[in-house]
Design a protein around this motif. Sequence first.
Motif, PDB file in Angstrom:
ATOM      1  N   ALA A 134       0.575  -0.990   0.087  1.00  0.00           N
ATOM      2  CA  ALA A 134      -0.107   0.154   0.008  1.00  0.00           C
ATOM      3  C   ALA A 134       0.712   1.234   0.202  1.00  0.00           C
ATOM      4  N   VAL A 135       2.192   1.066   0.261  1.00  0.00           N
ATOM      5  CA  VAL A 135       2.985   2.354   0.477  1.00  0.00           C
ATOM      6  C   VAL A 135       3.009   2.839  -1.027  1.00  0.00           C
ATOM      7  N   MET A 136       2.872   2.219  -1.986  1.00  0.00           N
ATOM      8  CA  MET A 136       3.027   2.561  -3.328  1.00  0.00           C
ATOM      9  C   MET A 136       2.203   3.627  -3.704  1.00  0.00           C
ATOM     10  N   PHE A 137       0.800   3.606  -3.055  1.00  0.00           N
ATOM     11  CA  PHE A 137      -0.008   4.543  -3.286  1.00  0.00           C
ATOM     12  C   PHE A 137      -0.284   5.975  -2.392  1.00  0.00           C
ATOM     13  N   LEU A 138       0.870   6.023  -1.326  1.00  0.00           N
ATOM     14  CA  LEU A 138       0.907   7.088  -0.622  1.00  0.00           C
ATOM     15  C   LEU A 138       1.684   8.180  -1.405  1.00  0.00           C
ATOM     16  N   PRO A 139       1.312   9.376  -1.312  1.00  0.00           N
ATOM     17  CA  PRO A 139       1.980  10.461  -1.932  1.00  0.00           C
ATOM     18  C   PRO A 139       3.295  10.751  -1.294  1.00  0.00           C
ATOM     19  N   ASN A 140       3.463  10.445  -0.115  1.00  0.00           N
ATOM     20  CA  ASN A 140       4.944  10.657   0.471  1.00  0.00           C
ATOM     21  C   ASN A 140       5.175   9.194   1.114  1.00  0.00           C
ATOM     22  N   PRO A 141       5.852   8.366   0.517  1.00  0.00           N
ATOM     23  CA  PRO A 141       5.970   6.928   1.069  1.00  0.00           C
ATOM     24  C   PRO A 141       7.147   7.138   2.288  1.00  0.00           C
ATOM     25  N   PRO A 142       7.108   6.456   3.313  1.00  0.00           N
ATOM     26  CA  PRO A 142       8.173   6.696   4.198  1.00  0.00           C
ATOM     27  C   PRO A 142       9.364   5.722   3.825  1.00  0.00           C
ATOM     28  N   PRO A 143      10.657   6.402   4.290  1.00  0.00           N
ATOM     29  CA  PRO A 143      11.435   5.281   3.906  1.00  0.00           C
ATOM     30  C   PRO A 143      11.534   3.848   4.348  1.00  0.00           C
ATOM     31  N   SER A 144      12.362   3.115   3.609  1.00  0.00           N
ATOM     32  CA  SER A 144      12.496   1.512   3.872  1.00  0.00           C
ATOM     33  C   SER A 144      12.912   1.356   5.374  1.00  0.00           C
ATOM     34  N   THR A 145      13.884   2.360   5.908  1.00  0.00           N
ATOM     35  CA  THR A 145      14.317   2.000   7.312  1.00  0.00           C
ATOM     36  C   THR A 145      13.312   2.690   8.514  1.00  0.00           C
ATOM     37  N   ALA A 146      12.177   3.155   7.832  1.00  0.00           N
ATOM     38  CA  ALA A 146      11.391   3.914   9.111  1.00  0.00           C
ATOM     39  C   ALA A 146      10.758   2.818   9.954  1.00  0.00           C
TER      40      ALA A 146
END
Length: 253
Positions: free
Chosen positions: A228-240
């Motif tokens: 679902a992060v692909m549909f976020l306008p500002n996806p968090p970094p992978s290390t979050a």
Amino acid sequence: MNSAGIPVKNELEQTAGGLSSWQLAFGSIVIGGHLLAVLVMMLAVPSGPWPTADGNGLSTPPQFAYSLSSLIPSSYLQSLGMADRAGHLSGNPAMIGVSIELRLEDADGRPLTTLRLPDPNRNWWVRHRQGLLARALADDLPVAPPEGEMIAGPGQAVPSTAVWELSTNGELELRELPEHLLPRDRPMFRPSEKSLLLVRSMSRHACRAHGAARAEVIRHTQQPIPPAVMFLPNPPPSTAAGSLVSRFGKFGE
């Protein structure tokens, strides 16, 4: 047959190594059926996980492939090693990431060395096997609290269960709690018997191989990044997401 009375093979027999037409037809049908069965099994596997309204889920295979796969004999699929539709453990992208850390120490408690699974200095095949071993230590099970109070019999101790408890530094520690004291206001989890057996086994092996007295087993787990992060306008970094540290404790030889 030529003028000298010697039989001459036709062009088809010469190119086919002397096989007759019915043998060629039968072999072609067998090879085509085998390739069709393999193709159908490849198409009749659920895909995903995909983002849905209720979270992540698998998508059903095409109906024509699923219908054709039900016509293939199960004995033939078992002989090919394709009877398990679930696939292999390492082929599931929704599995959590797991790594194991073994901190070895001597009899006086002085640290000796630290072993990591998977070991980044090993080749691909060894890292793959070590990764499967590390994932086997992440199959925690839910613990159901007792429905009522338990009273130990004369001369007997109250049954206890090893559960994961959150420490002050945000890490999980394996603690032995009496079953009547298990909290009922939050879910509780415990490691499986298989994972505890593997922890004790790898600790003994590491101690014998490196001349250590004890080994502390620490598990690092990280949840997979949801699609679902692909549909976020500002996806968090992978290390979050960060990693969760779980301490099994110290085991000696």
